[in-house]
Enzyme design. Structure first.
Site, PDB file in Angstrom:
ATOM      1  N   LYS A 136     -29.221   9.339  26.891  1.00  0.00           N
ATOM      2  CA  LYS A 136     -28.441  10.557  26.755  1.00  0.00           C
ATOM      3  C   LYS A 136     -28.042  11.078  28.134  1.00  0.00           C
ATOM      4  O   LYS A 136     -26.915  10.889  28.565  1.00  0.00           O
ATOM      5  CB  LYS A 136     -29.207  11.562  25.898  1.00  0.00           C
ATOM      6  CG  LYS A 136     -29.377  11.018  24.464  1.00  0.00           C
ATOM      7  CD  LYS A 136     -30.168  11.898  23.559  1.00  0.00           C
ATOM      8  CE  LYS A 136     -30.417  11.219  22.221  1.00  0.00           C
ATOM      9  NZ  LYS A 136     -29.204  11.037  21.411  1.00  0.00           N
ATOM     10  N   TRP A 158     -34.553  16.136  15.328  1.00  0.00           N
ATOM     11  CA  TRP A 158     -35.446  15.311  16.142  1.00  0.00           C
ATOM     12  C   TRP A 158     -36.887  15.726  16.011  1.00  0.00           C
ATOM     13  O   TRP A 158     -37.780  14.894  15.821  1.00  0.00           O
ATOM     14  CB  TRP A 158     -34.974  15.290  17.600  1.00  0.00           C
ATOM     15  CG  TRP A 158     -33.736  14.470  17.692  1.00  0.00           C
ATOM     16  CD1 TRP A 158     -32.442  14.919  17.733  1.00  0.00           C
ATOM     17  CD2 TRP A 158     -33.656  13.038  17.651  1.00  0.00           C
ATOM     18  NE1 TRP A 158     -31.576  13.854  17.719  1.00  0.00           N
ATOM     19  CE2 TRP A 158     -32.286  12.690  17.672  1.00  0.00           C
ATOM     20  CE3 TRP A 158     -34.603  12.017  17.587  1.00  0.00           C
ATOM     21  CZ2 TRP A 158     -31.842  11.365  17.632  1.00  0.00           C
ATOM     22  CZ3 TRP A 158     -34.169  10.698  17.559  1.00  0.00           C
ATOM     23  CH2 TRP A 158     -32.807  10.394  17.582  1.00  0.00           C
ATOM     24  N   ASP A 161     -40.257  16.599  23.887  1.00  0.00           N
ATOM     25  CA  ASP A 161     -39.191  15.598  23.810  1.00  0.00           C
ATOM     26  C   ASP A 161     -37.964  16.211  24.487  1.00  0.00           C
ATOM     27  O   ASP A 161     -37.294  17.070  23.922  1.00  0.00           O
ATOM     28  CB  ASP A 161     -38.903  15.265  22.343  1.00  0.00           C
ATOM     29  CG  ASP A 161     -37.683  14.356  22.184  1.00  0.00           C
ATOM     30  OD1 ASP A 161     -37.053  13.988  23.196  1.00  0.00           O
ATOM     31  OD2 ASP A 161     -37.363  14.025  21.025  1.00  0.00           O
TER      32      ASP A 161
END
Lengths: 366, 366
Positions: free
Chosen positions: B202, B102, B178
């Site tokens: 999520k 990510w 993030d």
């Protein structure tokens, strides 16, 4: 079940009760998978089946040709106002037809990315929009990468009942159509269109999903500053799953597509739209009390703004409407008055109930 | 009601059954309004109340300071990878710590908008990510407008158990975090953070909603090419309603926030996360059969990738898991093996059931 209220919201807007009932029934367990749709990986076979079915049904409903991608994106029409020029303009020329608030916003945003020019506008001296400029008068630039128009202006209630044939006007530019608020209420003549986009929250239902239908040859020319998640090529190559798609909104849209197919598809929706619009405009015009300012040839079948002769009547009208189960009839703040949005999910009975209430209200206050 | 299967999806992921039950019950009529939440205008008093409550509950849960905006946006983490540099970089320098897939994607996308440089990386010679680089070794540039890190790498299962204190490292750059895959499982030390973002799919639930929490002074510096719908200033000034927000996803997130408050908030979620993670990692480490390659000090409490000694065992493991109601345990395609995502909605009993199945499977195949 008791009759639900009739919801005239311009968007997010009413959904067919059948769709909501199915969604509620499947909320904790979709087809015996042990998962609700909101809980599924977008990479799993269950959700991929849902997304493929939704895409295939939409392609069938609108007869989208095989050389058009169908993309499921995010951000709504306002994000597309940037995403379209980021993908299609090449930083060069693009022409705009301004016929109301939405196309005005598209024109303004595009100026950030390209040489955006006005091809035509319908703005009256008092700032109102009540007509459509004749395509024969449009200033089409030879170098324009595309021409943008909004085929149904939700706020002003203006609709193109025929898309212009740019080729017959001497232009090779692809037509970009913002059809957010009347998608699936009529056929699209794809021979005249390069790209059509729609936020799903008006005539499909769930907010947070944007549908983009784009001819393959127009994809792959994004400006370097285009975010990857909004580059049509990236989105198309990943089957709309480069970033996690708005899975539940796609599922609900898919249920709406199946509902539309069961009803008889877009041809049947158009027949009903004509019937509902004629009933409502007919009642307005015959009343001598209510008024709609849009020229008859371009009145929207979906969004009907209307007015009364005295500002003080709106509050009691809206109050009485709610008491009769007629919801969200207040006009957009920029134009005032009342507005009835009569999308696919609005049955004829809802428009009949509205007209009946309008007649009754006029008898008391007219 | 029969026990639902335990769903270990990395995202979109399991939601609390209570939340889904309430959503199903309210699907056709929210609080007597006569409308489902999906059918409400985002400008109406009903939806505005829902959005305000969700924002207030999130602010309370994470103790978000008053000088931080909470923005409800669209596009997920992958869109934020562009939106953050479009808003914060000023086209100048930005530093990145790469600790997995990510943050690697964030670094790559940012290069389109600014002078993005690597401050540190944990990439091993074989391309794997199993450690966290010591903040004392990071190359922090004085001119950097911000430093980006991903505080929980969903794919590689690596988590920052403490956010770095950049000031103590001699940097005034705001930290951009993030936190998509562990938001609301632990407190955030806002004194160390300038912006935190999270895709909701999520550890909150619904896909299609991105939450951005950003310090006020960092807003208002977007590059001219930033789409208006993604300019934090525009979004903040319109109370996250410049474009139509993903209304249903906000509503579901709000139900999750209320569920979290009923459970005891983030402190209780952290206590449970520690308990669940210790149980699962303990079983893996003690087995002599299963393995997790991440250094213990930075193992994720949320995403637990694990492996078996023989590739041929994965298919029967997954098949047996499904038969026992243990779903979506397949590892991410880029690292293979298995992965159990044990977010807030996963009860301890789910992890106990998984560990029990792992023991049983090892006894037969180990």
């Amino acid at each position: 079940m008791k009759q639900r209220p009739y919801n005239f919201s311009a968007g997010p807007a009413a959904l067919p009760a059948e769709v909501l009932e199915q969604a509620a029934a499947e909320m904790l367990d979709w087809h015996g998978s042990g998962m609700g749709v909101m809980e599924m990986s977008h990479r799993g076979k269950e959700f991929i089946a849902i997304a493929h079915q939704a895409e295939a049904d939409l392609r069938r409903l609108l007869a989208v040709p095989p050389n058009f991608h169908i993309l499921f994106m995010q951000g709504g029409g306002l994000a597309e106002n940037a995403i379209v020029p980021l993908n299609l303009s090449g930083g060069a020329a693009a022409d705009f037809v301004v016929t109301g608030s939405w196309s005005q916003k598209s024109f303004k945003e595009a100026k950030k990315y390209c040489d955006a020019q006005l091809a035509a506008a319908n703005t009256a001296a008092d700032g109102s929009h009540t007509t459509l400029p004749d395509p024969a008068t449009w200033r089409l630039r030879r170098e324009a990468r595309y021409l943008h128009l909004c085929s149904n202006e939700t706020i002003h209630g203006i609709e193109f009942h025929e898309l212009p044939d740019l080729k017959s006007l001497g232009s090779d530019a692809p037509l970009v159509v913002d059809c957010s608020s009347h998608i699936l209420s009529r056929a699209i003549d794809w021979s005249r269109v390069g790209l059509a986009f729609a936020g799903a929250q008006k005539n499909i239902g769930p907010a947070g999903l944007t549908i983009v239908m784009v001819r393959e040859d127009l994809v792959g020319h994004a400006l370097p500053v285009c975010p990857s998640a909004f580059d049509y090529k990236t989105v198309a190559e990943h089957g709309s799953m480069f970033n996690t798609p708005p899975t539940y909104a796609i599922y609900i849209a898919g249920l709406v597509f199946q509902w539309l197919l069961r009803q008889g598809g877009v041809a049947e929706m158009e027949r009903r739209a004509v019937q509902k619009a004629e009933l409502l405009y007919g009642a307005i015009d015959a009343s001598g009390f209510y008024s709609n300012k849009v020229e008859r040839s371009c009145r929207s079948r979906m969004n009907v703004p209307f007015f009364m002769p005295d500002e003080r009547l709106y509050a009691p009208f809206l109050e009485g409407a709610v008491a009769r189960g007629l919801l969200q009839l207040k006009g957009h703040k920029s134009v005032g008055g009342l507005r009835a949005s009569i999308y696919n999910a609005m049955p004829l009975e809802g428009v009949q109930a509205l007209v009946s209430y309008m007649t009754e209200f006029q008898a008391r206050h007219g």
